[in-house]
Design a protein around this motif. Structure first.
Motif, PDB file in Angstrom:
ATOM      1  N   LEU A  34       0.923  -1.156   0.132  1.00  0.00           N
ATOM      2  CA  LEU A  34      -0.180  -0.037  -0.140  1.00  0.00           C
ATOM      3  C   LEU A  34       0.915   1.295   0.027  1.00  0.00           C
ATOM      4  CD1 LEU A  34      -2.770   1.111   0.184  1.00  0.00           C
ATOM      5  CD2 LEU A  34      -2.663   1.003   2.785  1.00  0.00           C
ATOM      6  N   SER A  37       2.466   1.721  -3.420  1.00  0.00           N
ATOM      7  CA  SER A  37       1.281   2.048  -4.352  1.00  0.00           C
ATOM      8  C   SER A  37       0.788   3.380  -4.278  1.00  0.00           C
ATOM      9  CB  SER A  37       0.048   1.237  -4.386  1.00  0.00           C
ATOM     10  OG  SER A  37      -0.596   1.121  -3.298  1.00  0.00           O
ATOM     11  N   ARG A  48      -1.423  -3.889 -13.095  1.00  0.00           N
ATOM     12  CA  ARG A  48      -2.864  -3.199 -13.182  1.00  0.00           C
ATOM     13  C   ARG A  48      -3.189  -3.454 -14.343  1.00  0.00           C
ATOM     14  NH1 ARG A  48      -3.649   0.175  -8.013  1.00  0.00           N
ATOM     15  NH2 ARG A  48      -5.982  -0.646  -8.719  1.00  0.00           N
ATOM     16  N   ALA A  51      -4.570  -6.759 -15.326  1.00  0.00           N
ATOM     17  CA  ALA A  51      -5.789  -7.243 -14.669  1.00  0.00           C
ATOM     18  C   ALA A  51      -6.943  -6.590 -15.478  1.00  0.00           C
ATOM     19  CB  ALA A  51      -5.952  -6.707 -13.313  1.00  0.00           C
ATOM     20  N   THR A  55     -10.312  -8.656 -17.712  1.00  0.00           N
ATOM     21  CA  THR A  55     -11.892  -8.242 -17.498  1.00  0.00           C
ATOM     22  C   THR A  55     -12.311  -7.909 -18.830  1.00  0.00           C
ATOM     23  OG1 THR A  55     -11.276  -6.593 -16.343  1.00  0.00           O
ATOM     24  CG2 THR A  55     -11.992  -8.144 -14.986  1.00  0.00           C
ATOM     25  N   THR A  59     -16.652  -7.173 -19.828  1.00  0.00           N
ATOM     26  CA  THR A  59     -17.063  -5.816 -19.864  1.00  0.00           C
ATOM     27  C   THR A  59     -17.464  -5.200 -20.961  1.00  0.00           C
ATOM     28  OG1 THR A  59     -15.373  -5.664 -18.085  1.00  0.00           O
ATOM     29  CG2 THR A  59     -16.430  -3.732 -18.705  1.00  0.00           C
ATOM     30  N   PHE A 137     -16.758   1.300  -8.428  1.00  0.00           N
ATOM     31  CA  PHE A 137     -18.118   1.036  -7.752  1.00  0.00           C
ATOM     32  C   PHE A 137     -18.379   1.622  -6.502  1.00  0.00           C
ATOM     33  CE2 PHE A 137     -19.879  -2.997  -9.858  1.00  0.00           C
ATOM     34  CZ  PHE A 137     -20.063  -2.483 -10.881  1.00  0.00           C
ATOM     35  N   PHE A 143     -13.105   6.254 -11.055  1.00  0.00           N
ATOM     36  CA  PHE A 143     -12.745   6.004 -12.203  1.00  0.00           C
ATOM     37  C   PHE A 143     -13.560   5.339 -13.428  1.00  0.00           C
ATOM     38  CE2 PHE A 143      -9.497   4.553  -8.796  1.00  0.00           C
ATOM     39  CZ  PHE A 143      -8.795   5.811  -8.944  1.00  0.00           C
ATOM     40  N   ARG A 179      -7.657   2.393 -17.620  1.00  0.00           N
ATOM     41  CA  ARG A 179      -8.505   3.086 -16.757  1.00  0.00           C
ATOM     42  C   ARG A 179      -8.279   4.673 -16.804  1.00  0.00           C
ATOM     43  NH1 ARG A 179      -7.170  -0.079 -12.549  1.00  0.00           N
ATOM     44  NH2 ARG A 179      -9.280  -1.317 -12.402  1.00  0.00           N
TER      45      ARG A 179
ATOM     46  N   LEU B  33     -14.916  -9.851  -9.232  1.00  0.00           N
ATOM     47  CA  LEU B  33     -15.124  -9.556 -10.624  1.00  0.00           C
ATOM     48  C   LEU B  33     -16.315  -8.893 -11.137  1.00  0.00           C
ATOM     49  CD1 LEU B  33     -13.442 -12.931 -12.025  1.00  0.00           C
ATOM     50  CD2 LEU B  33     -12.678 -10.453 -12.159  1.00  0.00           C
ATOM     51  N   LEU B  34     -17.407  -8.731 -10.085  1.00  0.00           N
ATOM     52  CA  LEU B  34     -18.571  -8.066 -10.360  1.00  0.00           C
ATOM     53  C   LEU B  34     -18.341  -6.679 -10.725  1.00  0.00           C
ATOM     54  CD1 LEU B  34     -21.006  -9.030  -7.664  1.00  0.00           C
ATOM     55  CD2 LEU B  34     -21.094  -9.735 -10.196  1.00  0.00           C
ATOM     56  N   SER B  35     -16.928  -6.123 -10.339  1.00  0.00           N
ATOM     57  CA  SER B  35     -16.742  -4.890 -10.746  1.00  0.00           C
ATOM     58  C   SER B  35     -16.181  -4.714 -12.063  1.00  0.00           C
ATOM     59  CB  SER B  35     -15.587  -4.368  -9.851  1.00  0.00           C
ATOM     60  OG  SER B  35     -14.549  -5.204 -10.392  1.00  0.00           O
ATOM     61  N   ALA B  36     -16.371  -5.890 -12.854  1.00  0.00           N
ATOM     62  CA  ALA B  36     -16.112  -5.570 -14.389  1.00  0.00           C
ATOM     63  C   ALA B  36     -17.552  -5.428 -15.040  1.00  0.00           C
ATOM     64  CB  ALA B  36     -15.687  -7.062 -14.892  1.00  0.00           C
ATOM     65  N   LEU B  37     -18.622  -5.539 -14.285  1.00  0.00           N
ATOM     66  CA  LEU B  37     -19.930  -5.235 -14.997  1.00  0.00           C
ATOM     67  C   LEU B  37     -19.864  -3.927 -15.450  1.00  0.00           C
ATOM     68  CD1 LEU B  37     -22.410  -6.916 -12.470  1.00  0.00           C
ATOM     69  CD2 LEU B  37     -21.641  -7.698 -14.419  1.00  0.00           C
ATOM     70  N   PHE B  75      -5.348  -9.170  -2.790  1.00  0.00           N
ATOM     71  CA  PHE B  75      -4.432  -8.799  -3.844  1.00  0.00           C
ATOM     72  C   PHE B  75      -5.317  -8.746  -5.249  1.00  0.00           C
ATOM     73  CE2 PHE B  75      -1.104  -9.264  -7.139  1.00  0.00           C
ATOM     74  CZ  PHE B  75      -0.588  -8.076  -7.180  1.00  0.00           C
ATOM     75  N   ASP B  78      -7.709  -5.678  -5.200  1.00  0.00           N
ATOM     76  CA  ASP B  78      -7.072  -4.706  -5.294  1.00  0.00           C
ATOM     77  C   ASP B  78      -7.019  -4.448  -6.870  1.00  0.00           C
ATOM     78  OD1 ASP B  78      -6.898  -3.699  -2.963  1.00  0.00           O
ATOM     79  OD2 ASP B  78      -4.850  -4.681  -2.507  1.00  0.00           O
ATOM     80  N   LEU B  79      -6.402  -5.630  -7.576  1.00  0.00           N
ATOM     81  CA  LEU B  79      -6.206  -5.380  -9.136  1.00  0.00           C
ATOM     82  C   LEU B  79      -7.481  -5.142  -9.939  1.00  0.00           C
ATOM     83  CD1 LEU B  79      -3.444  -7.989  -9.809  1.00  0.00           C
ATOM     84  CD2 LEU B  79      -3.329  -5.731  -9.447  1.00  0.00           C
ATOM     85  N   PHE B  80      -8.507  -5.921  -9.577  1.00  0.00           N
ATOM     86  CA  PHE B  80      -9.659  -5.520 -10.399  1.00  0.00           C
ATOM     87  C   PHE B  80     -10.465  -4.572 -10.144  1.00  0.00           C
ATOM     88  CE2 PHE B  80      -8.818 -10.121 -11.134  1.00  0.00           C
ATOM     89  CZ  PHE B  80      -8.552 -10.086 -12.417  1.00  0.00           C
ATOM     90  N   THR B  81     -10.607  -3.931  -8.696  1.00  0.00           N
ATOM     91  CA  THR B  81     -11.668  -2.789  -8.407  1.00  0.00           C
ATOM     92  C   THR B  81     -10.660  -1.431  -8.498  1.00  0.00           C
ATOM     93  OG1 THR B  81     -10.912  -3.358  -6.007  1.00  0.00           O
ATOM     94  CG2 THR B  81     -12.919  -4.252  -6.998  1.00  0.00           C
ATOM     95  N   GLY B  82      -9.485  -1.629  -8.782  1.00  0.00           N
ATOM     96  CA  GLY B  82      -8.776  -0.178  -8.968  1.00  0.00           C
ATOM     97  C   GLY B  82      -8.502   0.529  -7.543  1.00  0.00           C
ATOM     98  N   TYR B  83      -8.488  -0.166  -6.387  1.00  0.00           N
ATOM     99  CA  TYR B  83      -7.942   0.116  -5.043  1.00  0.00           C
ATOM    100  C   TYR B  83      -6.575   0.284  -5.233  1.00  0.00           C
ATOM    101  CZ  TYR B  83     -12.654  -0.909  -3.028  1.00  0.00           C
ATOM    102  OH  TYR B  83     -13.873  -1.281  -3.042  1.00  0.00           O
ATOM    103  N   PRO B  84      -5.889   1.146  -4.445  1.00  0.00           N
ATOM    104  CA  PRO B  84      -4.452   1.040  -4.279  1.00  0.00           C
ATOM    105  C   PRO B  84      -3.893  -0.328  -3.923  1.00  0.00           C
ATOM    106  CG  PRO B  84      -5.127   2.574  -2.780  1.00  0.00           C
ATOM    107  CD  PRO B  84      -6.328   2.194  -3.677  1.00  0.00           C
ATOM    108  N   VAL B  85      -2.896  -0.955  -4.739  1.00  0.00           N
ATOM    109  CA  VAL B  85      -2.540  -2.398  -4.489  1.00  0.00           C
ATOM    110  C   VAL B  85      -2.081  -2.318  -3.010  1.00  0.00           C
ATOM    111  CG1 VAL B  85      -0.738  -3.920  -5.137  1.00  0.00           C
ATOM    112  CG2 VAL B  85      -1.695  -2.725  -6.941  1.00  0.00           C
TER     113      VAL B  85
END
Lengths: 292, 173
Positions: A34, A37, A48, A51, A55, A59, A137, A143, A179, B33-37, B75, B78-85
């Motif tokens: 953290l 990053s 990133r 990843a 998806t 998407t 979300f 983003f 992104r 992975l729902l965040s890819a919706l 981890f 973090d990667l899929f939702t775009g939070y800081p790793v």
């Protein structure tokens, strides 16, 4: 790690102890990652991006379904009150035609004046065109996911716009998707000005889909409801004259604006190269030099 | 557990799924992975799906996965939702630890205690997200996080119910 005392078995006791150690190691590793990053975000660009690529087929594919469903609903809505809408649109069209002739004349005059001044004209080039296919979300950050990546020439830091207005800039880029930091994110600060009178202002996102605009010079609040905010091109990243938002509410020393390019409804997003790459590079060099 | 053992409803040939040990972790990744919706949210009022499912499993069972799996699962989130790793890595591991300590203290648990516990964890998650956003000068006013928090807490029972169904399925009950 289920019970406090796993019995007399040494093996079970050690197992419990090591799983505790593993969890604490997990916390430590997480905090280190953290910190990294937050301090050096470039470190994670590649992973990133990968990843995002994983998806992107899902998407992108599902986006077509939701777009169709939304189209059905808004299409049905348009049939309500069609007659009065039609009359109003006709009236607007006549007004627009008159304005367009004026604008053409002004454009020609502008060209001549620029030629006299020998101003360097910028070639507006397009790097890539994509669709906004997803978004963050839950986090306080705003983003969006764009269906164009490094294979289309998209690089981190490029501005993104749509015909309606400014969307934001690229912060992560995968091969197939990227992104975008939306203009409504708190960390996105755009040098701008009022379209009505050219007063320089600063536009900063509010994190909830709206934008905060403040005048650069302290004094009387220059905003009125319905004012259009456009980019000024200062700083060299965003091209000038791109609409950002429309003022919807005034507060003490500024106003709240709604982005003109709503990421939920725009059809296409255009990625452009940084307006003045030299200025952006100089800025970046200065900021890395400052960092210890 | 005990009552379920006393009433044998299991039919012949019904057994735990061969992948029963991996089902919980897989559902967490699916929720992430729902965040890819292709939903475009401009307000950010959606719950943190990955974390909801994660604590849902952990509150239902003490050992849905080996404790150290929290870090890799975080981890992925973090990667899929775009939070800081690293954010979810640390938070999810800390959640495992905290819930283990709470498990030692509590004499009994019921539905409402779990909901309160989940609510507290979700609130901590939202607050930490806000804290991290503030570190990079990107935090909205704290009051703006309230709708997301309330929505998350309200939908948690739904997630908990869904997880209990999946749990029954994976164990062949």
């Amino acid at each position: 790690m289920a019970t406090a005392r796993p019995g007399w078995s040494r093996r079970a006791q050690y197992g419990l102890f090591f799983s505790f150690l593993a969890v604490i190691a997990g916390i430590v590793v997480g905090l280190i990652l953290l910190t990294m990053s937050l301090v050096v975000p470039e470190q994670f660009d590649r992973v990133r991006g990968a990843a995002l690529d994983i998806t992107s087929p899902v998407t992108g594919g599902l986006h077509k379904v939701t777009a169709t469903a939304e189209g059905l609903f808004s299409g049905a809505g348009n049939y309500w009150d069609a007659a009065s809408q039609n009359a109003e649109l006709k009236r607007e069209r006549h007004a627009m035609l008159r304005r367009m002739v004026e604008a053409k004349a002004i454009f020609q005059e502008n060209q001549q004046l620029k030629a006299v001044l020998e101003l360097r004209e910028h070639e507006r080039s397009t790097v890539a065109v994509g669709r906004v296919v997803g978004s963050s979300f839950s986090s306080p950050r705003r983003f969006a996911i764009l269906s164009a990546g490094t294979s289309d020439g998209v690089r981190i830091g490029m501005p993104v716009r749509s015909p309606e207005g400014l969307i934001g800039r690229i912060i992560d880029a995968g091969a197939l998707a990227s992104r975008v930091l939306l203009v409504s994110d708190r960390a996105n600060i755009v040098p701008a000005r009022l379209l009505r009178n050219g007063i320089p202002v600063i536009a900063q996102g509010r994190g909830d889909g709206t934008i905060d605009v403040r005048p650069l010079e302290v004094g009387r609040n220059p905003f009125k409801r319905g004012d259009i905010i456009i980019t000024s091109g200062t700083g060299g990243l965003y091209p000038p004259l791109v609409p950002i938002g429309r003022v919807v509410r005034l507060d003490d020393d500024g106003a709240v604006a709604l982005p003109l390019a709503d990421p939920a409804t725009i059809s296409f997003a255009i990625v452009e190269p940084p307006f003045e790459p030299a200025a952006v590079a100089a800025d970046a060099a200065a900021s890395t030099a400052e960092r210890p | 557990m005990v009552r379920a053992a006393l009433t044998p409803t299991r039919r012949i040939g019904q057994a735990p799924s061969p992948y029963a040990a991996y089902v919980p972790a897989v559902t967490v990744v699916v929720a992430t992975l729902l965040s890819a919706l292709p939903i475009i949210s401009t307000s950010g009022w959606y719950p943190d799906f990955g974390y909801l499912v994660f604590i849902g499993w952990r509150l239902l069972r003490a050992d849905p996965w080996p404790a150290w799996w929290a870090a890799p699962l975080g981890f992925v989130n973090d990667l899929f939702t775009g939070y800081p790793v690293g954010f979810s890595v640390a938070l999810w591991s800390a959640t495992m630890l905290a819930l283990d300590l709470i498990d030692r203290r509590t004499m009994w648990r019921d539905y409402r205690t779990e909901w309160v516990l989940a609510g507290v964890l979700i609130a901590i998650d939202e607050w930490l997200q806000w804290r991290v956003a503030r570190l990079v000068d990107a935090a909205p006013p704290l009051s703006q996080m309230a709708p997301a928090l309330i929505i998350s807490i309200c939908v948690f029972p739904l997630f908990a119910w869904f997880i209990s169904r999946i749990d029954a399925w994976r164990l062949g009950r």
